[in-house]
Design a protein around this motif. Structure first.
Motif, PDB file in Angstrom:
ATOM      1  N   TYR A  32     -37.764  -9.108  45.164  1.00  0.00           N
ATOM      2  CA  TYR A  32     -36.981 -10.116  45.874  1.00  0.00           C
ATOM      3  C   TYR A  32     -37.811 -10.622  47.039  1.00  0.00           C
ATOM      4  CZ  TYR A  32     -32.286  -9.962  43.867  1.00  0.00           C
ATOM      5  OH  TYR A  32     -31.213 -10.092  43.044  1.00  0.00           O
ATOM      6  N   LEU A  34     -37.244 -12.866  50.725  1.00  0.00           N
ATOM      7  CA  LEU A  34     -36.206 -13.297  51.649  1.00  0.00           C
ATOM      8  C   LEU A  34     -36.841 -14.069  52.793  1.00  0.00           C
ATOM      9  CD1 LEU A  34     -35.736 -10.021  50.771  1.00  0.00           C
ATOM     10  CD2 LEU A  34     -33.533 -10.533  51.815  1.00  0.00           C
ATOM     11  N   TYR A  36     -36.029 -15.032  56.820  1.00  0.00           N
ATOM     12  CA  TYR A  36     -35.229 -14.737  57.994  1.00  0.00           C
ATOM     13  C   TYR A  36     -35.594 -15.735  59.082  1.00  0.00           C
ATOM     14  CZ  TYR A  36     -33.514 -10.252  56.242  1.00  0.00           C
ATOM     15  OH  TYR A  36     -32.876  -9.279  55.522  1.00  0.00           O
ATOM     16  N   PHE A  46     -30.623 -13.341  58.310  1.00  0.00           N
ATOM     17  CA  PHE A  46     -30.915 -13.707  56.928  1.00  0.00           C
ATOM     18  C   PHE A  46     -30.596 -15.184  56.685  1.00  0.00           C
ATOM     19  CE2 PHE A  46     -31.362 -13.446  52.480  1.00  0.00           C
ATOM     20  CZ  PHE A  46     -30.281 -14.105  51.903  1.00  0.00           C
ATOM     21  N   HIS A  93     -39.301  -7.657  49.119  1.00  0.00           N
ATOM     22  CA  HIS A  93     -38.614  -6.385  48.885  1.00  0.00           C
ATOM     23  C   HIS A  93     -39.320  -5.604  47.793  1.00  0.00           C
ATOM     24  CE1 HIS A  93     -35.351  -3.879  47.031  1.00  0.00           C
ATOM     25  NE2 HIS A  93     -35.121  -3.640  48.315  1.00  0.00           N
ATOM     26  N   ALA A  97     -37.990   0.834  46.342  1.00  0.00           N
ATOM     27  CA  ALA A  97     -38.391   1.528  47.562  1.00  0.00           C
ATOM     28  C   ALA A  97     -37.480   1.234  48.738  1.00  0.00           C
ATOM     29  CB  ALA A  97     -39.821   1.160  47.938  1.00  0.00           C
ATOM     30  N   GLN A  98     -36.539   0.319  48.555  1.00  0.00           N
ATOM     31  CA  GLN A  98     -35.560  -0.012  49.587  1.00  0.00           C
ATOM     32  C   GLN A  98     -36.208  -0.431  50.899  1.00  0.00           C
ATOM     33  OE1 GLN A  98     -32.426   2.874  50.039  1.00  0.00           O
ATOM     34  NE2 GLN A  98     -32.606   3.563  47.930  1.00  0.00           N
ATOM     35  N   LYS A  99     -37.339  -1.096  50.842  1.00  0.00           N
ATOM     36  CA  LYS A  99     -37.907  -1.551  52.099  1.00  0.00           C
ATOM     37  C   LYS A  99     -38.430  -2.973  51.974  1.00  0.00           C
ATOM     38  CE  LYS A  99     -42.746  -0.038  52.108  1.00  0.00           C
ATOM     39  NZ  LYS A  99     -43.714   0.866  52.760  1.00  0.00           N
ATOM     40  N   LEU A 100     -38.478  -3.630  53.135  1.00  0.00           N
ATOM     41  CA  LEU A 100     -38.989  -4.984  53.240  1.00  0.00           C
ATOM     42  C   LEU A 100     -40.344  -4.968  53.914  1.00  0.00           C
ATOM     43  CD1 LEU A 100     -35.849  -7.032  54.440  1.00  0.00           C
ATOM     44  CD2 LEU A 100     -36.798  -6.898  52.128  1.00  0.00           C
ATOM     45  N   PHE A 102     -42.775  -7.645  55.899  1.00  0.00           N
ATOM     46  CA  PHE A 102     -42.644  -8.936  56.553  1.00  0.00           C
ATOM     47  C   PHE A 102     -43.999  -9.608  56.753  1.00  0.00           C
ATOM     48  CE2 PHE A 102     -38.263  -9.494  57.946  1.00  0.00           C
ATOM     49  CZ  PHE A 102     -37.729  -8.230  57.717  1.00  0.00           C
TER      50      PHE A 102
ATOM     51  N   TYR B  33     -32.446   1.335  59.293  1.00  0.00           N
ATOM     52  CA  TYR B  33     -33.882   1.268  59.521  1.00  0.00           C
ATOM     53  C   TYR B  33     -34.194   1.106  61.012  1.00  0.00           C
ATOM     54  CZ  TYR B  33     -33.913  -0.137  54.578  1.00  0.00           C
ATOM     55  OH  TYR B  33     -33.727  -0.197  53.223  1.00  0.00           O
ATOM     56  N   TYR B  35     -37.448  -0.772  63.030  1.00  0.00           N
ATOM     57  CA  TYR B  35     -38.649  -1.574  62.948  1.00  0.00           C
ATOM     58  C   TYR B  35     -39.258  -1.702  64.347  1.00  0.00           C
ATOM     59  CZ  TYR B  35     -37.424  -3.436  58.322  1.00  0.00           C
ATOM     60  OH  TYR B  35     -37.124  -3.587  56.984  1.00  0.00           O
ATOM     61  N   ILE B  56     -37.665   7.109  54.457  1.00  0.00           N
ATOM     62  CA  ILE B  56     -38.933   6.430  54.703  1.00  0.00           C
ATOM     63  C   ILE B  56     -39.445   6.856  56.074  1.00  0.00           C
ATOM     64  CG2 ILE B  56     -40.110   4.229  55.106  1.00  0.00           C
ATOM     65  CD1 ILE B  56     -38.130   2.907  53.213  1.00  0.00           C
ATOM     66  N   ARG B  94     -28.759  -2.065  55.537  1.00  0.00           N
ATOM     67  CA  ARG B  94     -29.097  -2.723  54.270  1.00  0.00           C
ATOM     68  C   ARG B  94     -27.927  -2.817  53.307  1.00  0.00           C
ATOM     69  NH1 ARG B  94     -30.748  -1.372  49.047  1.00  0.00           N
ATOM     70  NH2 ARG B  94     -30.166   0.788  49.426  1.00  0.00           N
ATOM     71  N   GLN B  99     -31.281  -7.162  54.578  1.00  0.00           N
ATOM     72  CA  GLN B  99     -31.081  -6.312  55.743  1.00  0.00           C
ATOM     73  C   GLN B  99     -30.485  -7.117  56.881  1.00  0.00           C
ATOM     74  OE1 GLN B  99     -34.538  -3.932  56.654  1.00  0.00           O
ATOM     75  NE2 GLN B  99     -34.819  -3.356  54.506  1.00  0.00           N
TER      76      GLN B  99
END
Lengths: 112, 110
Positions: A32, A34, A36, A46, A93, A97-100, A102, B33, B35, B56, B94, B99
């Motif tokens: 995915y 995205l 922002y 978002f 995305h 791994a459920q992470k973004l 950037f 999360y 950041y 993570i 999330r 997110q």
């Protein structure tokens, strides 16, 4: 190793015209993408997303295009309005791994 | 009604001190999360928790310790603060790939 890149740190567009923000990525495992939007002293909010199986997604004035072969996506804003002035972050995305990840952001300024 | 909130918004402290930043989300999400946005404006993931379990950890110095008392809260404790820790720290939660971010905490170490 920067996997998501926004090569234009800034962009200036006249009100009413089209704004095009670009983003390149290197990892084909992203599922995915995205966009922002971030105003000063606020958190990113978002804007729009696109699945890696699509090539276009549209929401009102905002359209995101994905070119998988070129590993490139772009955000089109038309017509641009003064309230669109902000920093825009592209994010990718990681599947599973459920992470973004950037990009470094592009500051968009809409001039009257 | 604030979805993801952080406290404090600004934090100024001296090198060597220990400080905490708190985060709460009322969206019912399971995953949260932290950041860090550095001086070059990159947003880099530090930690993620899913339902109070660390999932993570992006090679962050062990002076940083996240704690999740429940799935709605994720706090960040930083020991022995250094000048390089100065940054804006964002909390997020999330839903799917999307997110939701808090307003950020600007940490300045002098």
């Amino acid at each position: 190793d920067q996997q998501v890149k926004q090569n234009s740190p800034s962009l200036s567009v006249q009100e009413g015209r089209i704004s095009i923000l670009n983003c390149d990525y290197t990892n084909s495992m992203f599922d995915y993408f995205l966009w922002y939007k971030k105003y000063p002293a606020e958190g990113p909010t978002f804007l729009i997303s696109i699945s890696s199986i699509k090539d276009k997604n549209e929401d009102g004035r905002f359209t995101v295009f994905l070119n998988k072969s070129a590993k490139h996506l772009s955000l089109h804003i038309v017509p641009s309005q003064p309230g669109d002035s902000a920093v825009y972050f592209c994010a990718a995305h990681f599947q599973g791994a459920q992470k973004l990840v950037f990009g470094q952001g592009t500051r968009l300024t809409i001039n009257p | 009604d604030t979805a993801v909130s952080q406290t404090p918004k600004y934090l100024v402290t001296q090198m060597g001190n220990d400080k905490s930043i708190k985060c709460e989300q009322n969206l019912g999400h399971d995953t949260m999360y932290w950041y860090k946005q550095d001086s070059k404006k990159f947003l880099k993931i530090m930690f993620s928790y899913n339902n109070k379990e660390l999932i993570i950890n992006e090679t962050v110095p062990n002076r940083f310790s996240p704690k999740s008392p429940d799935k709605a809260h994720l706090n960040l404790h930083i020991n022995s603060l250094e000048l390089g820790d100065s940054a804006v720290y964002f909390c997020a939660s999330r839903a799917g790939p999307q997110q939701y971010f808090g307003p950020g905490t600007r940490l300045t170490v002098t």
